[in-house]
Motif scaffolding. Structure first.
Motif, PDB file in Angstrom:
ATOM      1  N   PRO A 126       0.826  -1.216   0.000  1.00  0.00           N
ATOM      2  CA  PRO A 126       0.000   0.000   0.000  1.00  0.00           C
ATOM      3  C   PRO A 126       0.859   1.265   0.000  1.00  0.00           C
ATOM      4  O   PRO A 126       1.988   1.276   0.491  1.00  0.00           O
ATOM      5  N   SER A 127       0.310   2.328  -0.532  1.00  0.00           N
ATOM      6  CA  SER A 127       0.969   3.626  -0.542  1.00  0.00           C
ATOM      7  C   SER A 127      -0.101   4.709  -0.529  1.00  0.00           C
ATOM      8  O   SER A 127      -1.304   4.413  -0.592  1.00  0.00           O
ATOM      9  N   PHE A 128       0.328   5.948  -0.435  1.00  0.00           N
ATOM     10  CA  PHE A 128      -0.581   7.090  -0.463  1.00  0.00           C
ATOM     11  C   PHE A 128      -0.034   8.130  -1.425  1.00  0.00           C
ATOM     12  O   PHE A 128       1.172   8.219  -1.652  1.00  0.00           O
ATOM     13  N   TYR A 129      -0.958   8.933  -1.962  1.00  0.00           N
ATOM     14  CA  TYR A 129      -0.559  10.001  -2.879  1.00  0.00           C
ATOM     15  C   TYR A 129      -1.170  11.316  -2.411  1.00  0.00           C
ATOM     16  O   TYR A 129      -2.371  11.388  -2.127  1.00  0.00           O
ATOM     17  N   LEU A 130      -0.332  12.357  -2.332  1.00  0.00           N
ATOM     18  CA  LEU A 130      -0.770  13.666  -1.859  1.00  0.00           C
ATOM     19  C   LEU A 130      -0.480  14.761  -2.876  1.00  0.00           C
ATOM     20  O   LEU A 130      -0.408  15.934  -2.536  1.00  0.00           O
ATOM     21  N   GLY A 131      -0.310  14.397  -4.137  1.00  0.00           N
ATOM     22  CA  GLY A 131       0.072  15.370  -5.152  1.00  0.00           C
ATOM     23  C   GLY A 131      -1.039  16.309  -5.581  1.00  0.00           C
ATOM     24  O   GLY A 131      -0.791  17.318  -6.229  1.00  0.00           O
ATOM     25  N   TYR A 132      -2.273  15.993  -5.233  1.00  0.00           N
ATOM     26  CA  TYR A 132      -3.395  16.871  -5.551  1.00  0.00           C
ATOM     27  C   TYR A 132      -4.491  16.675  -4.507  1.00  0.00           C
ATOM     28  O   TYR A 132      -4.481  15.709  -3.739  1.00  0.00           O
ATOM     29  N   THR A 150      -7.205  17.566  -1.271  1.00  0.00           N
ATOM     30  CA  THR A 150      -7.102  17.981   0.128  1.00  0.00           C
ATOM     31  C   THR A 150      -6.960  16.811   1.083  1.00  0.00           C
ATOM     32  O   THR A 150      -6.829  17.012   2.286  1.00  0.00           O
ATOM     33  N   ARG A 151      -7.007  15.595   0.574  1.00  0.00           N
ATOM     34  CA  ARG A 151      -6.855  14.411   1.405  1.00  0.00           C
ATOM     35  C   ARG A 151      -5.972  13.393   0.696  1.00  0.00           C
ATOM     36  O   ARG A 151      -6.024  13.264  -0.527  1.00  0.00           O
ATOM     37  N   PRO A 152      -5.142  12.662   1.445  1.00  0.00           N
ATOM     38  CA  PRO A 152      -4.331  11.613   0.834  1.00  0.00           C
ATOM     39  C   PRO A 152      -5.199  10.580   0.120  1.00  0.00           C
ATOM     40  O   PRO A 152      -6.275  10.214   0.608  1.00  0.00           O
ATOM     41  N   VAL A 153      -4.729  10.141  -1.034  1.00  0.00           N
ATOM     42  CA  VAL A 153      -5.441   9.147  -1.830  1.00  0.00           C
ATOM     43  C   VAL A 153      -4.700   7.819  -1.715  1.00  0.00           C
ATOM     44  O   VAL A 153      -3.478   7.758  -1.879  1.00  0.00           O
ATOM     45  N   LYS A 154      -5.436   6.762  -1.450  1.00  0.00           N
ATOM     46  CA  LYS A 154      -4.808   5.446  -1.369  1.00  0.00           C
ATOM     47  C   LYS A 154      -4.355   4.995  -2.753  1.00  0.00           C
ATOM     48  O   LYS A 154      -5.078   5.138  -3.733  1.00  0.00           O
TER      49      LYS A 154
END
Length: 577
Positions: free
Chosen positions: A531-537, A539-543
């Motif tokens: 698993p990872s998260f993405y915060l490039g766009y 207002t909340r981290p995306v799984k």
């Protein structure tokens, strides 16, 4: 300098120092007691600047809906945000900076500038004299930038019953305040913005008895020398801050031209260097690559800025001073972070990501980092700066340096880098059969005695990308240990990518939007999906997910054995019908 308009200095009442209001809950170390500006000032309008606002966000503000950081404030079409409680201090900070006014003034709706004037007039009624929070120097500098850069045609009307004179007086009060406390702005982009704001204010003043412009342009030249590197990038190494610096200087340059005032050679060289590097930092989808405190950004806004810059040449291949390598072939873009840490105090958002890479195509992003966005929850900022949040090799689950966290040191200096990644070296070779980049860093040498070397290759058609990671004891160094040390080579996938792992755990299928497939293969392993998260766009981290190659390297290895060397490749497949 001799071509500038010779303004002399205004006579102004002194502002008392180190006094604050007993009623202020957010204290400031200084407070002006007398902000008299004398007779009303006349402001030069000039031509309107390039409209870059987002229409959807502007329409929301027009209807009374302010949204930021995943929080909202609804004031209705006739209300104002200054008499109601903000959802958070962070939200209030954003409100008082007025960056949202760019979206509002970008609308073609005739009621938009009327609404902008109303919101500014209400702010002046409540906060125009002084408020410790609203008059923070960084907030004031940004507020002035948007007020003054958008002055015409939104704020300059002198129609019957309008409060234009009060608006001009309020702007001048803040200019006097910012000029006095300019050196208290935060080093870096906030101080650059303060100099630009004061210069724009000096240009707006019709009277030739005010000493703002020359002093501000001198300050600006000093900051440009400090902050804009010879290759055009901002000293923070952040693509986002580089874009912001260029945008500010572009606005000022337009106004200088409108007023027929020559820009300095320092400013001219900076703009000439900044303009092409914006395209350099673009991923295949038109947004920014997410390195060192940068998110994807607004793709439409970036396209408008590049178009207005009249750039005709394709982006260059590398930035020797900021330390980035770009390989672009046939729409495939590989961006490599091959730079060392920014200098203090410009490293407050720098990431520990030596030799990390991002891979994108016209169809979208494929391999990324975990990303970054100023709108994301602040508790995520520190983890996103760690080495493991990037597509690179991570040794023993530790970062290649250390960021200051907590305590007096962070309060004094911010979340700066305490122990850096050390020097990062890179070489590039361009040949008919493809482009090679070889880089190395010693970020793990002090603790483990090993250096990391990484090789990249891209074929002329952009469909074949290869890499090799090796861990080795530098020539002449003594091994610190001889046992096996676990490592992980991480490939963070953009949330738009779907992945399927092969049964042999040696390869995986990656599918981009539009059903474009890529095959990742490795001679190391095992390869796993984690698993990872993405915060490039947003207002909340995306799984999302990441592909990880696990291994163990010996502490006395030379980087040539299978234990200490892993090869991998990404190959584009034929598009599905």
């Amino acid at each position: 300098m001799s071509n500038r308009i010779p303004f002399s200095r205004l006579t102004s009442a002194a502002m008392s120092h180190l006094v604050q209001s007993a009623g202020d809950t957010l204290a400031s170390p200084f407070r002006p007691m007398n902000m008299s500006v004398g007779k009303p000032q006349v402001f030069f309008d000039g031509r309107p600047t390039l409209k870059l606002g987002d229409k959807a966000r502007g329409q929301a503000v027009l209807s009374g809906q302010f949204t930021r950081f995943g929080q909202s404030l609804d004031i209705g079409r006739s209300g104002d945000p200054w008499t109601v409680a903000a959802p958070s201090q962070r939200f209030a900070d954003w409100l008082h900076r007025f960056s949202w006014m760019e979206d509002l003034c970008g609308l073609t709706d005739k009621s938009a500038p009327v609404r902008a004037r109303f919101l500014i007039d209400r702010w002046i009624e409540i906060y125009g004299d002084y408020n410790a929070f609203a008059w923070d120097v960084d907030i004031t500098a940004e507020r002035l930038f948007y007020w003054l850069s958008l002055w015409s045609p939104a704020l300059s009307t002198d129609s019957l019953g309008d409060k234009a004179a009060s608006r001009r007086a309020a702007a001048l009060r803040q200019m006097k305040y910012l000029r006095k406390y300019y050196k208290r702005t935060t080093p870096g982009l906030p101080r650059l913005r303060a100099a630009v704001s004061l210069a724009i204010g000096g240009l707006r003043l019709q009277s030739k008895s005010d000493g703002y412009l020359n002093r501000a342009l001198d300050w600006l030249d000093d900051e440009i020398e400090l902050q804009i590197l010879p290759d055009g990038a901002h000293v923070s190494r952040s693509p986002e801050q580089t874009l912001a610096a260029f945008d500010m200087l572009r606005v000022l340059d337009d106004l200088l031209d409108a007023k027929d005032v020559a820009r300095s050679k320092t400013m001219g060289r900076a703009i000439d260097r900044l303009a092409p590097i914006i395209a350099f930092f673009q991923a295949g989808d038109g947004g920014l690559v997410c390195f060192n405190g940068a998110g994807e950004g607004d793709k439409k806004r970036i396209a408008k800025i590049i178009k207005a810059s009249n750039l005709t040449n394709k982006p260059f291949g590398y930035c020797p001073h900021s330390g980035y390598q770009r390989i672009a072939q046939n729409g495939t873009v590989l961006m490599i972070d091959s730079g060392s840490d920014p200098s203090v105090p410009f490293d407050g958002q720098a990431h520990l990501s030596p030799l990390a890479f991002e891979l994108s195509t016209a169809e979208g992003r494929l391999i990324s980092s975990c990303g970054w966005s100023s709108e994301q929850p602040q508790k995520w900022h520190a983890p996103m700066r760690a080495t493991a949040a990037h597509s690179t090799l991570v040794l023993d689950d530790s970062s290649t340096g250390r960021i200051v966290g907590g305590g007096m040191k962070e309060r004094l200096f911010g979340a700066v880098i305490a122990d850096g990644v050390g020097p990062v070296k890179a070489q590039r070779k361009e040949q008919i059969d493809g482009i090679w980049v070889v880089g190395s860093h010693g970020g793990y040498q002090a603790d483990y005695g090993l250096s990391h070397r990484r090789r990249f290759y891209m074929s002329p058609d952009g469909h074949d990308v290869r890499g090799e990671d090796s861990l080795y004891v530098p020539l002449g160094a003594t091994p610190l240990r001889r046992d096996a040390i676990p490592f992980a080579i991480r490939f963070h996938l953009h949330p738009t990518v779907k992945v399927t792992l092969a049964q042999d755990q040696k390869s995986a299928l990656l599918i981009q939007a539009g059903s474009v497939g890529w095959r990742l293969r490795t001679d190391g392993g095992p390869l796993s999906i984690e698993p990872s998260f993405y915060l490039g766009y947003g207002t909340r981290p995306v799984k999302t997910e990441q592909l990880v190659i696990h291994g163990a390297a010996f502490g006395d290895g030379d980087g040539e054995t299978r234990s200490n060397r892993v090869r991998w490749s990404l190959t584009r497949l034929e598009a599905r019908k």
